[in-house]
Every structure is written in structure tokens, then in C-alpha cells.
Design a protein around this motif. Sequence first.
Motif, mmCIF file in Angstrom:
data_model
loop_
_atom_site.group_PDB
_atom_site.id
_atom_site.type_symbol
_atom_site.label_atom_id
_atom_site.label_comp_id
_atom_site.label_asym_id
_atom_site.label_seq_id
_atom_site.Cartn_x
_atom_site.Cartn_y
_atom_site.Cartn_z
ATOM 1 N N ASN A 89 -2.947 32.927 -25.941
ATOM 2 C CA ASN A 89 -2.164 32.006 -26.759
ATOM 3 C C ASN A 89 -0.812 31.827 -26.272
ATOM 4 N N ASP A 90 -0.362 32.704 -25.578
ATOM 5 C CA ASP A 90 0.950 32.731 -24.985
ATOM 6 C C ASP A 90 1.142 32.726 -23.429
ATOM 7 N N PRO A 91 1.585 31.373 -23.016
ATOM 8 C CA PRO A 91 1.771 30.927 -21.735
ATOM 9 C C PRO A 91 2.531 32.066 -20.843
ATOM 10 N N GLU A 92 3.379 32.777 -21.311
ATOM 11 C CA GLU A 92 4.144 33.581 -20.575
ATOM 12 C C GLU A 92 3.593 34.979 -20.388
ATOM 13 N N TRP A 93 2.656 35.251 -20.885
ATOM 14 C CA TRP A 93 1.815 36.663 -21.076
ATOM 15 C C TRP A 93 1.598 36.865 -19.453
ATOM 16 N N GLY A 94 0.770 36.143 -18.660
ATOM 17 C CA GLY A 94 0.394 36.367 -17.621
ATOM 18 C C GLY A 94 1.564 36.740 -16.522
ATOM 19 N N ASN A 95 2.719 35.908 -16.787
ATOM 20 C CA ASN A 95 3.807 36.170 -16.026
ATOM 21 C C ASN A 95 4.653 37.700 -16.132
ATOM 22 N N ARG A 96 4.478 37.922 -17.538
ATOM 23 C CA ARG A 96 4.840 39.669 -18.058
ATOM 24 C C ARG A 96 4.057 40.478 -17.355
ATOM 25 N N VAL A 97 2.570 40.241 -17.333
ATOM 26 C CA VAL A 97 1.710 41.153 -16.839
ATOM 27 C C VAL A 97 1.735 41.545 -15.387
ATOM 28 N N PRO B 61 -0.049 45.686 -21.227
ATOM 29 C CA PRO B 61 -0.496 44.996 -22.533
ATOM 30 C C PRO B 61 -1.669 45.060 -22.687
ATOM 31 N N VAL B 62 -1.901 45.365 -24.295
ATOM 32 C CA VAL B 62 -3.217 45.215 -24.716
ATOM 33 C C VAL B 62 -3.743 43.879 -24.571
ATOM 34 N N TYR B 63 -5.157 43.718 -24.269
ATOM 35 C CA TYR B 63 -5.704 42.356 -23.959
ATOM 36 C C TYR B 63 -6.120 42.038 -25.105
ATOM 37 N N GLY B 64 -6.029 40.753 -25.513
ATOM 38 C CA GLY B 64 -6.280 40.313 -26.865
ATOM 39 C C GLY B 64 -6.066 38.895 -27.057
ATOM 40 N N VAL B 65 -5.703 38.442 -28.342
ATOM 41 C CA VAL B 65 -5.198 37.058 -28.699
ATOM 42 C C VAL B 65 -4.079 36.709 -27.984
#
Length: 128
Positions: A109-117, A101-105
Motif C-alpha cells: 500500500n505504500d508506493p515509497e516502500w520499495g524506494n526505502r528498502v 522492513p517486515v514484509y506485509g500490508v
Amino acid sequence: MQTSMENRQDRLKKDETGSLISADKVHGTDIYNRRGDNLGEVENVMIDKRTGKVAYAVVTFGGFLGIGAERRALPWSVLTYDVEKGGYVVDATDDVLRQAPVYGVEAENDPEWGNRVHGLFGVPPYWH
């Protein structure tokens, strides 16, 4: 009077020891794939404020003089320092890197973002 080379050597001694390196020295370090191709460089490292663990390397891929470059987050655990290259090797396929994922906003703001990465790279999240 010290030469610029001597000044750099003095700074190296302050910023790097055995297995430790200062965050500002990581900035600009090259990133390579398994084949040895230069992919980009570390723009920043993201550190968990509470645990002190390094979570991600924000890596700049492509572009020219920073124009058109993409900033992507790679879990720190998929990077291995290669002394001969003087940079980090990412343990991931080209397909996975393209999907990073592109690193940005969204990262903030998305708590699940880290799990997806971390799931994309097949490594456990740094907070586990």
C-alpha cells in the motif's frame, strides 16, 4: 519402478538448468550472511508483473517451525547464489538486515516502500 531419489533427480532436471531455477524451487532455499551463518530461508519471490524482473525475496528469519518468524523483504540484487552452500548469500551487514522492513500490508500500500528498502541496502530499485 523409480525410487524416490530418481524422482527427485528427474524433477531437478525440470526445475533447474545452468543459470535458471524455477520459483517454486527457490522457496525454502537457505539464506546466509557473509560469515556463512544461516539466517533463514526464502519464503517467496516477488516478481514485477509488467517487466518480469524479480524484485524481492521474502525471507523468513528466526522462529521455530514458523512460529515467531519474521518475514522481511530483501532486494533480489543483494543476493548471490553460492553453489557450495546450496543457498543465497546476502551482501549486507547485520545492522542493515535488522533494519530491513517486515514484509506485509505496508509493502502493498505504500508506493515509497520499495524506494526505502532499496535505499537501506544501497542498491538501485529494480525498476531502474
